[in-house]
Write a protein that holds these residues in place. Structure first.
Motif, PDB file in Angstrom:
ATOM      1  N   PRO A  63     -19.057   7.137   0.486  1.00  0.00           N
ATOM      2  CA  PRO A  63     -18.416   8.413   0.821  1.00  0.00           C
ATOM      3  C   PRO A  63     -17.180   8.706  -0.025  1.00  0.00           C
ATOM      4  CG  PRO A  63     -17.940   6.781   2.509  1.00  0.00           C
ATOM      5  CD  PRO A  63     -18.949   6.162   1.587  1.00  0.00           C
ATOM      6  N   VAL A  64     -16.522   7.660  -0.555  1.00  0.00           N
ATOM      7  CA  VAL A  64     -15.280   7.861  -1.304  1.00  0.00           C
ATOM      8  C   VAL A  64     -15.445   7.306  -2.715  1.00  0.00           C
ATOM      9  CG1 VAL A  64     -12.803   7.352  -1.433  1.00  0.00           C
ATOM     10  CG2 VAL A  64     -13.896   7.705   0.800  1.00  0.00           C
ATOM     11  N   GLY A 102      -9.621   3.551   1.036  1.00  0.00           N
ATOM     12  CA  GLY A 102     -10.869   3.946   0.388  1.00  0.00           C
ATOM     13  C   GLY A 102     -11.929   2.871   0.515  1.00  0.00           C
ATOM     14  N   THR A 103     -11.496   1.616   0.376  1.00  0.00           N
ATOM     15  CA  THR A 103     -12.437   0.497   0.531  1.00  0.00           C
ATOM     16  C   THR A 103     -12.967   0.425   1.953  1.00  0.00           C
ATOM     17  OG1 THR A 103     -11.260  -0.748  -1.185  1.00  0.00           O
ATOM     18  CG2 THR A 103     -12.722  -1.984   0.269  1.00  0.00           C
ATOM     19  N   ILE A 104     -12.092   0.658   2.920  1.00  0.00           N
ATOM     20  CA  ILE A 104     -12.523   0.652   4.331  1.00  0.00           C
ATOM     21  C   ILE A 104     -13.534   1.770   4.573  1.00  0.00           C
ATOM     22  CG2 ILE A 104     -11.768   1.017   6.710  1.00  0.00           C
ATOM     23  CD1 ILE A 104      -9.096  -0.275   5.930  1.00  0.00           C
ATOM     24  N   ASN A 132     -12.477   5.998  -7.949  1.00  0.00           N
ATOM     25  CA  ASN A 132     -11.849   6.312  -9.233  1.00  0.00           C
ATOM     26  C   ASN A 132     -10.884   7.481  -9.113  1.00  0.00           C
ATOM     27  OD1 ASN A 132     -13.234   4.290 -10.707  1.00  0.00           O
ATOM     28  ND2 ASN A 132     -15.054   5.600 -10.809  1.00  0.00           N
ATOM     29  N   ASP A 133     -11.314   8.532  -8.395  1.00  0.00           N
ATOM     30  CA  ASP A 133     -10.446   9.697  -8.246  1.00  0.00           C
ATOM     31  C   ASP A 133     -10.194  10.068  -6.780  1.00  0.00           C
ATOM     32  OD1 ASP A 133     -12.896  10.639  -7.480  1.00  0.00           O
ATOM     33  OD2 ASP A 133     -13.104  12.088  -9.105  1.00  0.00           O
ATOM     34  N   PHE A 134     -10.752   9.263  -5.868  1.00  0.00           N
ATOM     35  CA  PHE A 134     -10.567   9.437  -4.423  1.00  0.00           C
ATOM     36  C   PHE A 134     -11.040  10.811  -3.934  1.00  0.00           C
ATOM     37  CE2 PHE A 134      -7.861   5.874  -5.334  1.00  0.00           C
ATOM     38  CZ  PHE A 134      -8.098   5.035  -4.250  1.00  0.00           C
ATOM     39  N   THR A 135     -12.119  11.261  -4.555  1.00  0.00           N
ATOM     40  CA  THR A 135     -12.796  12.438  -4.000  1.00  0.00           C
ATOM     41  C   THR A 135     -13.744  11.963  -2.902  1.00  0.00           C
ATOM     42  OG1 THR A 135     -14.511  12.264  -5.713  1.00  0.00           O
ATOM     43  CG2 THR A 135     -12.657  13.770  -6.118  1.00  0.00           C
TER      44      THR A 135
END
Length: 291
Positions: A144-145, A122-124, A148-151
């Protein structure tokens, strides 16, 4: 026609003025290194100079654009490389977890590492370059991400930059195959299977899933690499155009210093001779004839 002393004097002063003008012209050329100092000196040279300078300015702008393209692409390539390594590590852990020898406690430890890898991905995906998110299409101001919830709310809009006359290159990566919602959903499903009652066969089924994600990232990186190679070819051509435009502008505007020095020395000799002749022309007066 009757020639008077006044006429001789006026002609001499006019010629001396012209001689001073020529001396000033050559001294200006020697000082500036340019053929002309103002458009009226040579309108043709001035007009050509404007055209050559405009061409050079345009080429230099393309070079700056190419620098921006390299910045986007190099950072995108590095990010995709890290994403590939993270996914390969997830695959390794998937193989380990599905071999039937791991206990529940060991599976939980694998699940913890998988979660860390998911956050890393997610960080990438939220990589920023010059304060712009490079994996969110034209919407470069929003991540884009959501970590917190990876939406995932990424856009597939291409970001194009002009690198040559009429030539635009897409600098961003299509984030959907590389960092789409399905990637994080599949990783979370695998973690749930590890922490739940997933059997070895269920866990091993994720191998094909993660292989597909790895291939998607690799394919996007390959497409990026092809565009990077094209940019390098365009950059070589732009460099050649810059050299050519600089040379044409130099040939048009720059003075031939050796010729300028020769002309200056010649004009100085002419000027001294004119001063000598002039001194003899204006020397006689009525008193000279009465003596």
């Amino acid at each position: 026609m009757r020639v008077t002393q006044g006429m001789l004097t006026n002609n001499m002063l006019r010629n001396l003025s012209h001689s001073y003008s020529q001396l000033g012209k050559y001294q200006e050329q020697l000082y500036t290194g340019k053929k002309i100092s103002q458009p009226s000196d040579d309108p043709v040279v001035a007009m050509k100079g404007i055209n050559y300078r405009s061409q050079l300015t345009e080429v230099q702008q393309y070079k700056r654009n190419i620098g921006t393209v390299h910045n986007w692409m190099d950072n995108s390539d590095a990010a995709l490389d890290k994403a590939t390594k993270a996914m390969q590590r997830i695959r390794e852990l998937t193989v380990q977890a599905s071999n039937g020898t791991y206990e529940d406690g060991q599976r939980e430890n694998i699940a913890k590492e998988i979660r860390q890898l998911k956050e890393h991905l997610g960080t990438i995906a939220n990589t920023k370059v010059n304060d712009k998110y490079i994996f969110n299409g034209a919407n470069t101001t929003e991540a884009p991400v959501n970590l917190n919830d990876f939406t995932v709310d990424s856009e597939a809009t291409p970001v194009n930059i002009e690198v040559s006359a009429g030539v635009q290159i897409q600098v961003n990566v299509n984030s959907e195959p590389a960092f789409g919602q399905q990637l994080f959903t599949d990783i979370e499903a695998f973690v749930d299977a590890l922490e739940g009652d997933g059997d070895d066969e269920e866990l091993s089924d994720f191998l094909d899933t993660f292989d597909k994600h790895i291939n998607d990232i690799i394919n996007e990186r390959a497409d990026l690499g092809a565009r990077m190679n094209r940019v390098e070819l365009i950059e070589d051509r732009i460099d050649a155009q810059e050299v050519s435009a600089t040379k044409m502008m130099s040939d048009n505007e720059d003075a031939d210093i050796e010729k300028v020095i020769t002309n200056l020395k010649t004009q100085e000799s002419i000027h001294r001779a004119a001063l000598g002749v002039g001194s003899r022309i204006i020397q006689p007066t009525l008193m000279d004839f009465l003596r």
